[in-house]
Design a protein around this motif. Structure first.
Motif, PDB file in Angstrom:
ATOM      1  N   ASN A   1       0.842  -1.193   0.000  1.00 48.60           N
ATOM      2  CA  ASN A   1       0.000   0.000   0.000  1.00 48.60           C
ATOM      3  C   ASN A   1       0.881   1.248   0.000  1.00 48.60           C
ATOM      4  O   ASN A   1       1.636   1.477   0.950  1.00 48.60           O
ATOM      5  CB  ASN A   1      -0.923   0.008   1.229  1.00 48.60           C
ATOM      6  CG  ASN A   1      -1.877  -1.178   1.223  1.00 48.60           C
ATOM      7  OD1 ASN A   1      -2.523  -1.445   0.211  1.00 48.60           O
ATOM      8  ND2 ASN A   1      -1.943  -1.898   2.335  1.00 48.60           N
ATOM      9  N   LEU A   2       0.786   2.034  -1.070  1.00 46.40           N
ATOM     10  CA  LEU A   2       1.620   3.225  -1.208  1.00 46.40           C
ATOM     11  C   LEU A   2       0.877   4.440  -0.665  1.00 46.40           C
ATOM     12  O   LEU A   2      -0.210   4.782  -1.139  1.00 46.40           O
ATOM     13  CB  LEU A   2       1.997   3.445  -2.674  1.00 46.40           C
ATOM     14  CG  LEU A   2       2.717   2.276  -3.351  1.00 46.40           C
ATOM     15  CD1 LEU A   2       3.035   2.617  -4.797  1.00 46.40           C
ATOM     16  CD2 LEU A   2       3.990   1.920  -2.598  1.00 46.40           C
ATOM     17  N   ASP A   3       1.473   5.091   0.303  1.00 43.24           N
ATOM     18  CA  ASP A   3       0.882   6.270   0.917  1.00 43.24           C
ATOM     19  C   ASP A   3       0.976   7.460  -0.031  1.00 43.24           C
ATOM     20  O   ASP A   3       2.020   7.701  -0.656  1.00 43.24           O
ATOM     21  CB  ASP A   3       1.618   6.580   2.225  1.00 43.24           C
ATOM     22  CG  ASP A   3       1.051   7.795   2.923  1.00 43.24           C
ATOM     23  OD1 ASP A   3       1.651   8.875   2.793  1.00 43.24           O
ATOM     24  OD2 ASP A   3      -0.011   7.669   3.575  1.00 43.24           O
ATOM     25  N   GLU A   4      -0.102   8.239  -0.161  1.00 45.66           N
ATOM     26  CA  GLU A   4      -0.129   9.381  -1.077  1.00 45.66           C
ATOM     27  C   GLU A   4       0.948  10.411  -0.725  1.00 45.66           C
ATOM     28  O   GLU A   4       1.546  11.021  -1.612  1.00 45.66           O
ATOM     29  CB  GLU A   4      -1.507  10.049  -1.064  1.00 45.66           C
ATOM     30  CG  GLU A   4      -2.572   9.283  -1.829  1.00 45.66           C
ATOM     31  CD  GLU A   4      -2.262   9.184  -3.327  1.00 45.66           C
ATOM     32  OE1 GLU A   4      -1.645  10.131  -3.859  1.00 45.66           O
ATOM     33  OE2 GLU A   4      -2.613   8.168  -3.942  1.00 45.66           O
ATOM     34  N   LYS A   5       1.188  10.612   0.562  1.00 48.39           N
ATOM     35  CA  LYS A   5       2.219  11.575   0.963  1.00 48.39           C
ATOM     36  C   LYS A   5       3.596  11.117   0.507  1.00 48.39           C
ATOM     37  O   LYS A   5       4.431  11.922   0.084  1.00 48.39           O
ATOM     38  CB  LYS A   5       2.200  11.754   2.484  1.00 48.39           C
ATOM     39  CG  LYS A   5       0.982  12.493   3.008  1.00 48.39           C
ATOM     40  CD  LYS A   5       1.084  12.693   4.506  1.00 48.39           C
ATOM     41  CE  LYS A   5      -0.135  13.467   5.030  1.00 48.39           C
ATOM     42  NZ  LYS A   5      -0.069  13.666   6.501  1.00 48.39           N
ATOM     43  N   TRP A   6       3.834   9.808   0.592  1.00 53.52           N
ATOM     44  CA  TRP A   6       5.112   9.268   0.133  1.00 53.52           C
ATOM     45  C   TRP A   6       5.266   9.459  -1.376  1.00 53.52           C
ATOM     46  O   TRP A   6       6.331   9.832  -1.865  1.00 53.52           O
ATOM     47  CB  TRP A   6       5.186   7.785   0.494  1.00 53.52           C
ATOM     48  CG  TRP A   6       6.482   7.128   0.089  1.00 53.52           C
ATOM     49  CD1 TRP A   6       7.656   7.148   0.760  1.00 53.52           C
ATOM     50  CD2 TRP A   6       6.713   6.372  -1.115  1.00 53.52           C
ATOM     51  NE1 TRP A   6       8.612   6.440   0.076  1.00 53.52           N
ATOM     52  CE2 TRP A   6       8.066   5.949  -1.078  1.00 53.52           C
ATOM     53  CE3 TRP A   6       5.910   5.991  -2.194  1.00 53.52           C
ATOM     54  CZ2 TRP A   6       8.622   5.177  -2.087  1.00 53.52           C
ATOM     55  CZ3 TRP A   6       6.474   5.223  -3.203  1.00 53.52           C
ATOM     56  CH2 TRP A   6       7.820   4.829  -3.140  1.00 53.52           C
TER      57      TRP A   6
ATOM     58  N   LYS B   1       6.047  13.039  -2.075  1.00 50.13           N
ATOM     59  CA  LYS B   1       7.433  13.333  -1.688  1.00 50.13           C
ATOM     60  C   LYS B   1       8.393  12.897  -2.786  1.00 50.13           C
ATOM     61  O   LYS B   1       9.336  13.627  -3.142  1.00 50.13           O
ATOM     62  CB  LYS B   1       7.767  12.615  -0.384  1.00 50.13           C
ATOM     63  CG  LYS B   1       9.198  12.833   0.117  1.00 50.13           C
ATOM     64  CD  LYS B   1       9.413  12.146   1.457  1.00 50.13           C
ATOM     65  CE  LYS B   1      10.840  12.360   1.963  1.00 50.13           C
ATOM     66  NZ  LYS B   1      11.843  11.717   1.109  1.00 50.13           N
TER      67      LYS B   1
END
Length: 343
Positions: free
Chosen positions: A131-136, A139
């Motif tokens: 699961n890829l975090d949107e904030k990551w 960044k």
């Protein structure tokens, strides 16, 4: 790395443009050398056709492992024609994997794939969900270097380059970086001469896409492996701008510096390549050339203006390319006109 695009390309030319752009991005980012002959960058093209009024894509065929932009385009065009002809003749397109034969200019069936089961997909029990975090993601985006298209836009906006020149300098990351370094030297120049930044950029682009590119192809070495440095090109551009050096002799200087690493001025002085812009030095040569070609002079005076280029060429040949061509043209027009009046 496998990149899967949406099925929204409609022509072989669009697919070729997409692949060239993608190739440019991954090579400029340094994540792929992009050598297509060795298979470092290749394409699987999925092609399907449908009637204009249809709402759903037809059955696709996959052309596997094509390692040339030109061959991808040719394979797609062939496959479009093949599928249309097959459907119009009452046949049916089957889902299959095909290969492109560049000698025959056609695709050939390799194996049939009717549905997902034929691919033998299965879940790997050792892989956990990712699961890829949107904030990551944001960044990572913010940390990306300037991409090729952004660089071209900036060069056109800030340096006044044409799109043609901007594209010409994007043939490799090293050439783009070389151009940036030369422009950085000009930006720091205290007394840069009479040129504006648009002229600097144009003359620099001419040098890189012209003689430097020829030397790269001829020698097979990279810019960073040659003796030619950004400071060399900066100095050469200044001499070209100040009319101290002609464009023809500029190429000769680049070739010599590429080999020896000497300064631009040292080569110009040693080879005697300084451009002649003094009337007193040009006048006897002009008189000599005009006297040597009386029939051409007569034709010119009858209105054959294109012969002016002939006279310019003869003077340049006599002077080893050292005459200022712009001044030379004006002086020849004047001298021919004066002689005509005198008669």
């Amino acid at each position: 790395l496998e990149i899967v695009s949406e099925p929204d390309l409609r022509t072989a030319q669009e697919a070729g443009a997409y692949l060239r752009s993608l190739h440019e991005i991954v090579t400029f980012l340094g994540i792929c050398c992009g050598n297509m002959q060795e298979g470092n960058f290749r394409c699987d093209a999925n092609i399907s056709v449908m009637p204009r009024e249809a709402q759903e894509f037809g059955t696709r065929a996959e052309v596997k492992n094509v390692n040339s932009f030109r061959f991808v385009e040719k394979a797609i065009d062939y496959e479009i024609d093949r599928q249309i002809a097959l459907i119009r003749s009452g046949g049916r397109v089957v889902q299959e994997t095909r290969a492109y034969d560049s000698d025959r200019g056609q695709t050939l069936s390799m194996r049939s794939k009717e549905n997902a089961q034929d691919y033998r997909y299965f879940a790997d029990p050792d892989l956990i969900p990712l699961n890829l975090d949107e904030k990551w993601i944001e960044k990572i985006k913010s940390e990306l270097p300037e991409l090729p298209e952004q660089k071209r836009i900036r060069w056109i906006r800030d340096w006044g380059l044409s799109l043609y020149d901007a594209k010409g300098m994007m043939t490799s990351n090293s050439m783009a970086e070389f151009f940036e370094k030369v422009m950085g030297l000009f930006a720091a120049q205290q007394n840069p001469g009479s040129a504006d930044k648009k002229t600097w950029a144009k003359l620099t682009a001419n040098g890189l896409t012209g003689e430097v590119t020829r030397l790269l192809n001829e020698t097979g070495i990279g810019l960073d492996q040659s003796h030619f440095r950004p400071e060399h090109l900066r100095d050469l551009v200044l001499l070209l701008d100040q009319k101290v050096l002609s464009s023809t002799n500029g190429k000769q200087v680049i070739a010599e510096v590429w080999r020896s690493g000497e300064s631009i001025q040292a080569v110009v002085d040693r080879e005697g390549l300084k451009q002649v812009s003094e009337f007193s030095e040009l006048q006897p040569i002009l008189d000599q050339i005009i006297a040597a070609f009386p029939s051409q002079v007569a034709e010119y005076r009858k209105g054959k203006d294109k012969l002016l280029g002939f006279f310019v060429g003869q003077v340049m040949k006599t002077m080893g390319g050292k005459a200022n061509p712009a001044l030379l043209g004006d002086l020849l027009k004047e001298k021919l006109s004066l002689k005509e009046k005198d008669q």
